[in-house]
Design a protein around this motif. Sequence first.
Motif, PDB file in Angstrom:
ATOM      1  N   MET A   1       3.507   0.969  -1.108  1.00  0.00           N
ATOM      2  CA  MET A   1       2.816   2.175  -0.668  1.00  0.00           C
ATOM      3  C   MET A   1       2.097   2.917  -1.786  1.00  0.00           C
ATOM      4  O   MET A   1       0.871   3.001  -1.822  1.00  0.00           O
TER       5      MET A   1
ATOM      6  N   TRP B   1      -3.610   3.689   7.654  1.00  0.00           N
ATOM      7  CA  TRP B   1      -2.659   2.865   6.918  1.00  0.00           C
ATOM      8  C   TRP B   1      -1.249   3.392   7.147  1.00  0.00           C
ATOM      9  O   TRP B   1      -0.980   4.571   6.956  1.00  0.00           O
ATOM     10  N   HIS B   2      -0.352   2.490   7.540  1.00  0.00           N
ATOM     11  CA  HIS B   2       1.049   2.866   7.772  1.00  0.00           C
ATOM     12  C   HIS B   2       1.948   1.760   7.242  1.00  0.00           C
ATOM     13  O   HIS B   2       1.476   0.715   6.794  1.00  0.00           O
ATOM     14  N   ASN B   3       3.271   1.956   7.308  1.00  0.00           N
ATOM     15  CA  ASN B   3       4.203   1.017   6.683  1.00  0.00           C
ATOM     16  C   ASN B   3       5.078   0.268   7.668  1.00  0.00           C
ATOM     17  O   ASN B   3       6.151  -0.211   7.312  1.00  0.00           O
TER      18      ASN B   3
ATOM     19  N   THR C   1       5.429  -2.942   9.461  1.00  0.00           N
ATOM     20  CA  THR C   1       4.818  -4.268   9.421  1.00  0.00           C
ATOM     21  C   THR C   1       5.282  -5.196  10.531  1.00  0.00           C
ATOM     22  O   THR C   1       4.709  -6.271  10.715  1.00  0.00           O
TER      23      THR C   1
ATOM     24  N   LEU D   1       1.027   5.692   1.416  1.00  0.00           N
ATOM     25  CA  LEU D   1       0.929   4.270   1.394  1.00  0.00           C
ATOM     26  C   LEU D   1      -0.505   3.838   1.426  1.00  0.00           C
ATOM     27  O   LEU D   1      -1.376   4.587   1.746  1.00  0.00           O
TER      28      LEU D   1
ATOM     29  N   SER E   1      -1.321  -2.439   8.206  1.00  0.00           N
ATOM     30  CA  SER E   1       0.128  -2.305   8.030  1.00  0.00           C
ATOM     31  C   SER E   1       0.482  -2.703   6.600  1.00  0.00           C
ATOM     32  O   SER E   1       0.166  -3.810   6.177  1.00  0.00           O
ATOM     33  N   ILE E   2       1.150  -1.807   5.890  1.00  0.00           N
ATOM     34  CA  ILE E   2       1.446  -2.013   4.476  1.00  0.00           C
ATOM     35  C   ILE E   2       2.957  -2.075   4.259  1.00  0.00           C
ATOM     36  O   ILE E   2       3.705  -1.262   4.797  1.00  0.00           O
ATOM     37  N   GLN E   3       3.398  -3.034   3.474  1.00  0.00           N
ATOM     38  CA  GLN E   3       4.826  -3.121   3.165  1.00  0.00           C
ATOM     39  C   GLN E   3       5.261  -1.889   2.378  1.00  0.00           C
ATOM     40  O   GLN E   3       4.565  -1.420   1.486  1.00  0.00           O
ATOM     41  N   ASN E   4       6.423  -1.367   2.722  1.00  0.00           N
ATOM     42  CA  ASN E   4       6.865  -0.067   2.220  1.00  0.00           C
ATOM     43  C   ASN E   4       6.833   0.047   0.698  1.00  0.00           C
ATOM     44  O   ASN E   4       6.374   1.052   0.150  1.00  0.00           O
TER      45      ASN E   4
END
Length: 427
Positions: free
Chosen positions: A78, A40-42, A44, A18, A72-75
């Motif tokens: 990614m 960075w992770h998913n 949110t 992601l 935080s990244i929306q899945n």
Amino acid sequence: MNKAKTLAGVALAAAGMLALGGCAGGSGESADGSTTLTLWHNSTTGDGKQYWEDTAAAFEEANPGVSIEIQSIQNEEMDGKLQTALNSGDAPDIFMARGGGKLADIVTAGQAMDLTDSISDAAKSALGNSLSAFEIDGKNYGMPVAVLPSGIFYSQDLFTAAGITEAPTTIAELEAADEQLRASGVSPIAVGAKDAWPAAHWYYNFALRACSQDVLDEAAESRSFDDDCWVTAGENLQSFLETEPFNDGFLTTAAQQGAGSSAGLLANKQAAMELMGAWNPGVIASLTPDEQPLPDLGWFPFPEVEGGDGEPGAIMGGVDGYSCWVNAPAVCTDFLNFLVEKENQERYADAFQTLPASSEATDAVTTPALQSVLQAYTDAPYNVVWLDTLYGQNVGNALNVAVVDLFAGKGSPQGIVDAVNAAAARS
């Protein structure tokens, strides 16, 4: 957890990642000796997002002079955003990895750090063979944090109301249950086909039942579909689609965002079932009216399909983990070792309501549905990683699009095979 098994058991391991577009922003060592890591992770919202904030703070406290900047990244954003960042030469220091051909491609491009000699003995002991999910050519490029077998999550209350007393074990039994549920006034199965991959998971699992392990292993190497079982899987899926098992408007339904998503339909008792990975209990909990776990949530394995070459009990799924960018500061590997310490893995399992990768942390799995998943995973004769992850981004995307075309009535079983083989030839 059975350390002799891993969801990367199909030969290749690699990573779906992601990212956030643009610059990783200030990571590295400064002149005063302090170090900043970007992560960075998913996750949110909710407990998952809080887990990363708390874990980063704990690592910073234990490592004076180190700070962690979190994005935080929306899945669904990614893969594309991370690939852009990697190609720009300014990627996050720590990013999510899922195993499969995607990691192999990133490793080949020289964009992931070799962790082989940096993984602690304690981590190796706790994680066992789940580490192999991130091995490429005998070297390790990621640290697993969760194992995520797929299967069908369902509302036991809706089953009872429809007169269903046992979870289906075959496709014929599933189709019969669908009829009872529809007659009771709810959608039998929710699917978020708008996001493509949830629809594609149905084809993956039909392929798991139609194709032998040897065929799956060979396809992991060739990234093409040459055996007749791939068409058979599509034909079985097409026959299932003709029974109209899914929610109205499934082609425009999202998977995991909002009450109208497929997970939201199950969370709010508008649909009885959803095929999804073992992260789903946490997603469902976030979408119930009181944002609490669904108390009647159950789980059963993808049903068996008559005439297939797959071994009964085999499971499709994934392994979530984290990798370091090739140019990340050395302390990045210390953070990965920190993630899989027993306490942090227990907190991860609790925050995400999922299965931890560490065998030392499985006592934290208290949700009945997840206990069922864990038992099936432990008993499975083999485990196969998601096909789109296994084959890499280009082939995987072509596969997912072709499956959605079949769902929409615009494609065919042979069309799925043709799309995969054409994408493989271009790769």
